[in-house]
Motif scaffolding. Sequence first.
Motif, mmCIF file in Angstrom:
data_model
loop_
_atom_site.group_PDB
_atom_site.id
_atom_site.type_symbol
_atom_site.label_atom_id
_atom_site.label_comp_id
_atom_site.label_asym_id
_atom_site.label_seq_id
_atom_site.Cartn_x
_atom_site.Cartn_y
_atom_site.Cartn_z
ATOM 1 N N VAL A 110 -36.073 25.944 -16.184
ATOM 2 C CA VAL A 110 -35.494 24.859 -16.846
ATOM 3 C C VAL A 110 -34.103 24.844 -16.481
ATOM 4 O O VAL A 110 -33.458 23.809 -16.368
ATOM 5 C CB VAL A 110 -36.024 24.775 -18.030
ATOM 6 C CG1 VAL A 110 -35.286 23.563 -18.866
ATOM 7 C CG2 VAL A 110 -37.475 24.644 -18.351
ATOM 8 N N VAL A 111 -33.076 26.112 -16.820
ATOM 9 C CA VAL A 111 -31.758 26.220 -17.028
ATOM 10 C C VAL A 111 -31.268 26.016 -15.373
ATOM 11 O O VAL A 111 -30.341 25.227 -15.327
ATOM 12 C CB VAL A 111 -31.273 27.374 -17.642
ATOM 13 C CG1 VAL A 111 -29.956 27.552 -17.138
ATOM 14 C CG2 VAL A 111 -31.440 27.686 -18.930
ATOM 15 N N ALA A 112 -32.060 26.637 -14.614
ATOM 16 C CA ALA A 112 -31.587 26.409 -13.100
ATOM 17 C C ALA A 112 -31.760 25.241 -12.669
ATOM 18 O O ALA A 112 -30.745 24.596 -11.937
ATOM 19 C CB ALA A 112 -32.651 27.303 -12.352
ATOM 20 N N SER B 213 -40.675 17.848 -11.059
ATOM 21 C CA SER B 213 -39.787 18.724 -11.550
ATOM 22 C C SER B 213 -39.982 18.659 -13.104
ATOM 23 O O SER B 213 -39.886 19.198 -13.988
ATOM 24 C CB SER B 213 -38.528 18.885 -10.993
ATOM 25 O OG SER B 213 -38.614 19.168 -9.717
ATOM 26 N N VAL B 214 -39.832 17.097 -13.630
ATOM 27 C CA VAL B 214 -39.751 16.854 -14.943
ATOM 28 C C VAL B 214 -40.941 17.189 -15.743
ATOM 29 O O VAL B 214 -41.002 17.919 -16.566
ATOM 30 C CB VAL B 214 -39.266 15.348 -15.081
ATOM 31 C CG1 VAL B 214 -39.138 15.006 -16.548
ATOM 32 C CG2 VAL B 214 -37.683 15.266 -14.591
ATOM 33 N N ILE B 215 -42.263 16.664 -15.019
ATOM 34 C CA ILE B 215 -43.412 17.197 -15.403
ATOM 35 C C ILE B 215 -43.379 18.722 -15.403
ATOM 36 O O ILE B 215 -44.177 19.151 -16.536
ATOM 37 C CB ILE B 215 -44.359 16.569 -14.425
ATOM 38 C CG1 ILE B 215 -44.359 14.978 -14.629
ATOM 39 C CG2 ILE B 215 -45.904 17.149 -14.945
ATOM 40 C CD1 ILE B 215 -45.197 14.314 -13.457
ATOM 41 N N GLY B 216 -43.092 19.397 -14.496
ATOM 42 C CA GLY B 216 -43.117 20.747 -14.681
ATOM 43 C C GLY B 216 -42.508 21.378 -15.828
ATOM 44 O O GLY B 216 -42.902 22.595 -16.354
ATOM 45 N N ILE B 217 -41.361 20.989 -15.897
ATOM 46 C CA ILE B 217 -40.538 21.471 -16.992
ATOM 47 C C ILE B 217 -41.172 21.097 -18.411
ATOM 48 O O ILE B 217 -41.406 21.908 -19.498
ATOM 49 C CB ILE B 217 -39.236 20.907 -17.122
ATOM 50 C CG1 ILE B 217 -38.365 21.231 -16.102
ATOM 51 C CG2 ILE B 217 -38.417 20.942 -18.419
ATOM 52 C CD1 ILE B 217 -36.624 20.896 -16.267
ATOM 53 N N ALA B 218 -41.814 20.216 -18.542
ATOM 54 C CA ALA B 218 -42.541 19.578 -19.807
ATOM 55 C C ALA B 218 -43.730 20.495 -19.973
ATOM 56 O O ALA B 218 -43.939 20.930 -21.141
ATOM 57 C CB ALA B 218 -42.922 18.146 -19.912
ATOM 58 N N LEU B 219 -44.349 20.703 -19.189
ATOM 59 C CA LEU B 219 -45.577 21.813 -18.919
ATOM 60 C C LEU B 219 -45.010 23.267 -19.440
ATOM 61 O O LEU B 219 -45.732 23.639 -20.219
ATOM 62 C CB LEU B 219 -46.201 21.640 -17.673
ATOM 63 C CG LEU B 219 -47.140 20.566 -17.524
ATOM 64 C CD1 LEU B 219 -47.669 20.487 -16.046
ATOM 65 C CD2 LEU B 219 -48.151 20.306 -18.520
ATOM 66 N N VAL B 220 -44.147 23.788 -18.925
ATOM 67 C CA VAL B 220 -43.558 25.192 -19.051
ATOM 68 C C VAL B 220 -43.115 25.024 -20.650
ATOM 69 O O VAL B 220 -43.601 26.072 -21.100
ATOM 70 C CB VAL B 220 -42.556 25.433 -18.097
ATOM 71 C CG1 VAL B 220 -41.699 26.714 -18.581
ATOM 72 C CG2 VAL B 220 -43.071 25.544 -16.791
ATOM 73 N N LEU B 221 -42.429 24.141 -20.880
ATOM 74 C CA LEU B 221 -42.036 24.136 -22.419
ATOM 75 C C LEU B 221 -42.829 24.109 -23.219
ATOM 76 O O LEU B 221 -43.028 24.606 -24.363
ATOM 77 C CB LEU B 221 -40.638 23.187 -22.653
ATOM 78 C CG LEU B 221 -39.600 23.368 -21.781
ATOM 79 C CD1 LEU B 221 -38.454 22.121 -22.080
ATOM 80 C CD2 LEU B 221 -38.903 24.822 -22.053
ATOM 81 N N THR B 222 -44.086 23.175 -23.121
ATOM 82 C CA THR B 222 -45.203 23.082 -24.044
ATOM 83 C C THR B 222 -45.913 24.117 -23.995
ATOM 84 O O THR B 222 -46.241 24.743 -25.018
ATOM 85 C CB THR B 222 -45.798 21.760 -23.639
ATOM 86 O OG1 THR B 222 -45.109 20.693 -23.747
ATOM 87 C CG2 THR B 222 -47.095 21.466 -24.314
ATOM 88 N N GLY B 223 -46.139 25.040 -22.822
ATOM 89 C CA GLY B 223 -46.810 26.135 -22.913
ATOM 90 C C GLY B 223 -46.120 27.184 -23.580
ATOM 91 O O GLY B 223 -46.913 27.914 -24.137
#
Length: 105
Positions: free
Chosen positions: A57-59, A75-85
């Motif tokens: 996310v920071v990168a 990428s935004v969807i991926g960030i949302a999934l990673v942070l939610t998980g």
Amino acid sequence: LPVVVYGFARVGFPRPAFPAAPGLGVIGMGLAFILAGRIAASVGGTRSSFTAYVIPVVALVLGAIFRDETVNLISVIGIALVLTGAFLASRKERPAVLETEPAAA
């Protein structure tokens, strides 16, 4: 190691920057090691390991800000999934509530 010694003269790495690289590595890694230890001591090893999920996310954010990289919807969807998980996995467990039968009077 011999390949490094032989090929070092042919590398386009600027010589004045060479002393800075180990210094930045030692300072950066030292700071990260100290912070990781403090986080692990305060919240525990399992929960502190979830800080690794923040690195992509920071990168992505730093790449968009400083290198004018494009941020795609995926990428935004991926960030949302990673942070939610990471959030769901790092929550404290709630103790189970046991239902008890009322005592016979």
